[in-house]
Design a protein around this motif. Structure first.
Motif, PDB file in Angstrom:
ATOM      1  N   SER A 182      13.388   7.367  -8.008  1.00 55.37           N
ATOM      2  CA  SER A 182      13.343   6.202  -8.877  1.00 55.37           C
ATOM      3  C   SER A 182      14.019   6.519 -10.200  1.00 55.37           C
ATOM      4  O   SER A 182      13.796   7.586 -10.781  1.00 55.37           O
ATOM      5  N   LEU A 183      14.811   5.572 -10.676  1.00 52.88           N
ATOM      6  CA  LEU A 183      15.447   5.713 -11.984  1.00 52.88           C
ATOM      7  C   LEU A 183      14.592   5.139 -13.103  1.00 52.88           C
ATOM      8  O   LEU A 183      14.976   5.195 -14.274  1.00 52.88           O
ATOM      9  N   THR A 184      13.430   4.606 -12.764  1.00 51.55           N
ATOM     10  CA  THR A 184      12.562   3.974 -13.766  1.00 51.55           C
ATOM     11  C   THR A 184      11.290   4.769 -14.010  1.00 51.55           C
ATOM     12  O   THR A 184      10.336   4.245 -14.584  1.00 51.55           O
ATOM     13  N   GLY A 185      11.253   6.018 -13.584  1.00 56.68           N
ATOM     14  CA  GLY A 185      10.078   6.857 -13.793  1.00 56.68           C
ATOM     15  C   GLY A 185       9.750   7.681 -12.578  1.00 56.68           C
ATOM     16  O   GLY A 185       9.934   7.225 -11.439  1.00 56.68           O
ATOM     17  N   THR A 186       9.276   8.889 -12.775  1.00 56.68           N
ATOM     18  CA  THR A 186       8.961   9.804 -11.680  1.00 56.68           C
ATOM     19  C   THR A 186       7.833   9.256 -10.811  1.00 56.68           C
ATOM     20  O   THR A 186       6.838   8.736 -11.318  1.00 56.68           O
ATOM     21  N   LYS A 187       8.004   9.377  -9.496  1.00 58.92           N
ATOM     22  CA  LYS A 187       6.975   8.983  -8.538  1.00 58.92           C
ATOM     23  C   LYS A 187       6.378  10.253  -7.933  1.00 58.92           C
ATOM     24  O   LYS A 187       7.112  11.185  -7.594  1.00 58.92           O
ATOM     25  N   TYR A 188       5.042  10.248  -7.788  1.00 56.94           N
ATOM     26  CA  TYR A 188       4.348  11.474  -7.404  1.00 56.94           C
ATOM     27  C   TYR A 188       3.684  11.368  -6.033  1.00 56.94           C
ATOM     28  O   TYR A 188       3.215  10.297  -5.612  1.00 56.94           O
ATOM     29  N   PHE A 189       3.630  12.526  -5.364  1.00 57.80           N
ATOM     30  CA  PHE A 189       3.011  12.679  -4.051  1.00 57.80           C
ATOM     31  C   PHE A 189       1.563  12.202  -4.070  1.00 57.80           C
ATOM     32  O   PHE A 189       1.130  11.477  -3.165  1.00 57.80           O
ATOM     33  N   LYS A 190       0.810  12.576  -5.093  1.00 57.48           N
ATOM     34  CA  LYS A 190      -0.602  12.223  -5.145  1.00 57.48           C
ATOM     35  C   LYS A 190      -0.809  10.710  -5.157  1.00 57.48           C
ATOM     36  O   LYS A 190      -1.703  10.188  -4.474  1.00 57.48           O
ATOM     37  N   ASP A 191      -0.007   9.994  -5.922  1.00 57.08           N
ATOM     38  CA  ASP A 191      -0.158   8.540  -5.989  1.00 57.08           C
ATOM     39  C   ASP A 191       0.153   7.900  -4.637  1.00 57.08           C
ATOM     40  O   ASP A 191      -0.499   6.932  -4.230  1.00 57.08           O
ATOM     41  N   MET A 192       1.139   8.428  -3.957  1.00 59.44           N
ATOM     42  CA  MET A 192       1.441   7.920  -2.621  1.00 59.44           C
ATOM     43  C   MET A 192       0.282   8.172  -1.661  1.00 59.44           C
ATOM     44  O   MET A 192      -0.085   7.298  -0.848  1.00 59.44           O
ATOM     45  N   LEU A 193      -0.329   9.353  -1.741  1.00 63.53           N
ATOM     46  CA  LEU A 193      -1.469   9.649  -0.885  1.00 63.53           C
ATOM     47  C   LEU A 193      -2.617   8.676  -1.120  1.00 63.53           C
ATOM     48  O   LEU A 193      -3.290   8.263  -0.170  1.00 63.53           O
ATOM     49  N   ASP A 194      -2.862   8.308  -2.350  1.00 63.63           N
ATOM     50  CA  ASP A 194      -3.936   7.362  -2.635  1.00 63.63           C
ATOM     51  C   ASP A 194      -3.704   6.036  -1.908  1.00 63.63           C
ATOM     52  O   ASP A 194      -4.648   5.415  -1.404  1.00 63.63           O
ATOM     53  N   VAL A 195      -2.452   5.604  -1.846  1.00 66.35           N
ATOM     54  CA  VAL A 195      -2.108   4.371  -1.131  1.00 66.35           C
ATOM     55  C   VAL A 195      -2.380   4.537   0.362  1.00 66.35           C
ATOM     56  O   VAL A 195      -2.951   3.655   1.016  1.00 66.35           O
ATOM     57  N   ILE A 196      -2.007   5.675   0.904  1.00 65.12           N
ATOM     58  CA  ILE A 196      -2.212   5.930   2.336  1.00 65.12           C
ATOM     59  C   ILE A 196      -3.694   6.026   2.658  1.00 65.12           C
ATOM     60  O   ILE A 196      -4.166   5.470   3.662  1.00 65.12           O
ATOM     61  N   TYR A 197      -4.456   6.729   1.828  1.00 65.65           N
ATOM     62  CA  TYR A 197      -5.901   6.838   2.047  1.00 65.65           C
ATOM     63  C   TYR A 197      -6.547   5.460   2.057  1.00 65.65           C
ATOM     64  O   TYR A 197      -7.427   5.171   2.879  1.00 65.65           O
ATOM     65  N   SER A 198      -6.128   4.607   1.147  1.00 67.84           N
ATOM     66  CA  SER A 198      -6.690   3.256   1.086  1.00 67.84           C
ATOM     67  C   SER A 198      -6.408   2.489   2.373  1.00 67.84           C
ATOM     68  O   SER A 198      -7.283   1.790   2.902  1.00 67.84           O
ATOM     69  N   PHE A 199      -5.190   2.637   2.888  1.00 65.03           N
ATOM     70  CA  PHE A 199      -4.851   1.964   4.140  1.00 65.03           C
ATOM     71  C   PHE A 199      -5.700   2.489   5.295  1.00 65.03           C
ATOM     72  O   PHE A 199      -6.229   1.709   6.105  1.00 65.03           O
ATOM     73  N   LEU A 200      -5.844   3.811   5.403  1.00 61.25           N
ATOM     74  CA  LEU A 200      -6.619   4.388   6.501  1.00 61.25           C
ATOM     75  C   LEU A 200      -8.092   4.025   6.397  1.00 61.25           C
ATOM     76  O   LEU A 200      -8.773   3.845   7.417  1.00 61.25           O
ATOM     77  N   ASP A 201      -8.614   3.915   5.183  1.00 58.81           N
ATOM     78  CA  ASP A 201     -10.003   3.471   5.025  1.00 58.81           C
ATOM     79  C   ASP A 201     -10.180   2.061   5.573  1.00 58.81           C
ATOM     80  O   ASP A 201     -11.212   1.737   6.167  1.00 58.81           O
ATOM     81  N   ALA A 202      -9.167   1.214   5.381  1.00 53.30           N
ATOM     82  CA  ALA A 202      -9.244  -0.169   5.859  1.00 53.30           C
ATOM     83  C   ALA A 202      -8.905  -0.299   7.341  1.00 53.30           C
ATOM     84  O   ALA A 202      -9.254  -1.301   7.974  1.00 53.30           O
ATOM     85  N   ASN A 203      -8.248   0.721   7.892  1.00 52.88           N
ATOM     86  CA  ASN A 203      -7.808   0.683   9.290  1.00 52.88           C
ATOM     87  C   ASN A 203      -8.113   2.023   9.960  1.00 52.88           C
ATOM     88  O   ASN A 203      -7.210   2.814  10.259  1.00 52.88           O
TER      89      ASN A 203
END
Length: 468
Positions: A218-239
């Protein structure tokens, strides 16, 4: 005009009962091959794509017919296909006492869900490939939780699994860096279950930035592994019925090593066994539901060699074949098609041919479930067949990821609709086994809501249901 061929790529029998023919009126606008999936007429030249048509007036011809198709059966008919741009044929099918209807071609630019005429229990999605005069019918998958319908005993390597290449690269970035149209959560909600992740490693920090080669995603700010994992965990909790495979690789400009990456990942991210499957063997679905299956494309620190009874940590992809047509991962867990060095736009055809060949190889193995004749307790499962549709050339704008996907994705949809799963009809004439697609790793799916390639891949899991 050619006669219509119908492929029933579902686990239920179908019978074509009624054919109605209408005058058609072209809709406004034309579609590129990337978005025009419901009716593919040309793979490389958007000007060859005929316009969609809408029905005008009443049926000018009505004919009762009876063409029966068992599960995963292809049937030729004597039904003349619609005159492109001028006609629409309306087909009425019957399945298990209920009727379903679809227009061919439809007014939609993409796949079409059959209309239920009497509130039937099944859902069917159709894709019409005009160049092959073929209507392919898939079971409509519940994409957020499509694994729910498959038995726990299946190894993940027996499944047809859609994946994405450089999965989180949906942000504003250099055109050669961006590979995806939509974010990780949207990919998950639409059925993607293999994630290709690249991280930058610094020896003095446990923060892992997401990168593509040497570049930030991203050219608008660093994206981090941990934040992506939080999104994935949320999905797996729902599914909780779902699992996903995550390939993790070290890239970027950081000075950290593979060994340091493995320690950071285990100490900071993988300590919770509830979230991760890290045993170094291919799991069964039931063992991995609700978890991320680690496929490490990095070497482990020696301290991790004692994990899992001395067998190590994670599925081992550290010895990965480079730029390969059919390469074996060093540990033997996967066969990979990852030919990515495209130097001229016309070489994209070679890439497409290689991808078709790997689809055929993935369709050949047969998974024998416990209790079935021929099952051997303790026998290792078949390897993953991992098939990258991605390729690029940084120095050639015609070979950046979006341009490659605009040609490769429709070509693979056409193959999956016309030839995949037909005994001896693949490029090498191999015998058909379970008809899996393997893991198909894509670029630029989901653009403008177009998920047809993912639906096709997921749809092939219906063949496994015939064994349940």
């Amino acid at each position: 005009m050619a006669d219509l061929t119908i492929r029933n790529l579902t686990s239920t029998p179908l019978e074509l009962k009624l054919v109605e023919r209408f005058e058609g009126q072209p809709t406004s606008g034309r579609s590129t091959p990337r978005s025009h999936i419901g009716k593919i007429t040309g793979l490389f030249n958007s000007s060859s794509v005929a316009p969609n048509v809408r029905i005008q007036g009443d049926a000018r011809d009505r004919r009762d017919v009876s063409f029966t198709m068992g599960p995963f059966e292809t049937r030729g008919t004597d039904v003349r296909t619609a005159d492109p741009g001028r006609e629409v044929i309306r087909l009425t099918f019957e399945s298990e006492g209920h009727r379903y209807q679809v227009d061919v071609p439809s007014s939609s630019q993409r796949s079409t869900v059959m209309t239920k005429l009497d509130n039937g229990p099944n859902e069917y999605t159709t894709i019409y490939v005009q160049s092959g005069s073929c209507l392919s019918i898939f079971s409509s998958a519940n994409l957020p939780s499509w694994m729910r319908e498959l038995r726990d005993e299946y190894p993940l390597s027996a499944l047809s699994i859609p994946g994405t290449h450089n999965s989180p690269t949906c942000h504003v970035a250099l055109p050669s860096v961006r590979c995806q149209a939509v974010n990780v959560r949207e990919q998950l909600e639409n059925g993607v279950r293999f994630f290709d992740i690249r991280v930058n490693v610094n020896s003095d920090s446990s923060e892992l930035a997401l990168v593509h080669s040497a570049f930030p995603i991203s050219l608008t700010g660093t994206k981090y592994f941990k934040d992506m994992l939080d999104v994935i965990y949320s999905f797996l909790d729902a599914n909780p019925s779902e699992t996903l495979i995550m390939s993790v690789k070290r890239e970027g400009t950081g000075k950290g090593t593979d060994h340091q990456l493995s320690k950071i990942l285990k100490d900071r991210y993988y300590e919770d066994g509830r979230r991760w499957y890290t045993e170094p063997r291919i799991p069964r679905i039931g063992e991995a539901r609700g978890k991320i299956v680690l496929l490490r494309r990095h070497a482990n620190d020696p301290s991790l060699n004692s994990e899992w009874g001395g067998r190590g940590w994670g599925l081992d992809g550290s010895v990965w074949p480079d730029n390969c047509e059919d390469g074996l991962v060093g540990s033997g867990i996967a066969r990979v098609q990852d030919f990515y060095e495209i130097d001229q736009s016309h070489n994209i055809q070679k890439k497409i041919d290689l991808a078709r060949g790997h689809l055929e190889r993935a369709a050949e193995p047969v998974c024998i479930l416990p209790g079935a004749e021929g099952h051997k307790d303790g026998a290792p499962p078949q390897p993953f067949f991992i098939n990258f549709l991605s390729a690029s050339n940084f120095f050639n704008t015609n070979c950046w990821p979006e341009k490659i996907a605009a040609k490769a994705n429709p070509a693979i949809i056409e193959y999956l609709c016309l030839r995949h799963g037909e005994d001896g009809k693949g490029p090498a004439g191999l015998k058909l086994g379970d008809g899996s697609t393997g893991v198909v790793v894509t670029d630029w799916v989901g653009q403008d809501g177009d998920w047809d390639l993912i639906r096709c891949i997921v749809g092939w899991n219906a063949r496994l249901k015939l064994k349940q």
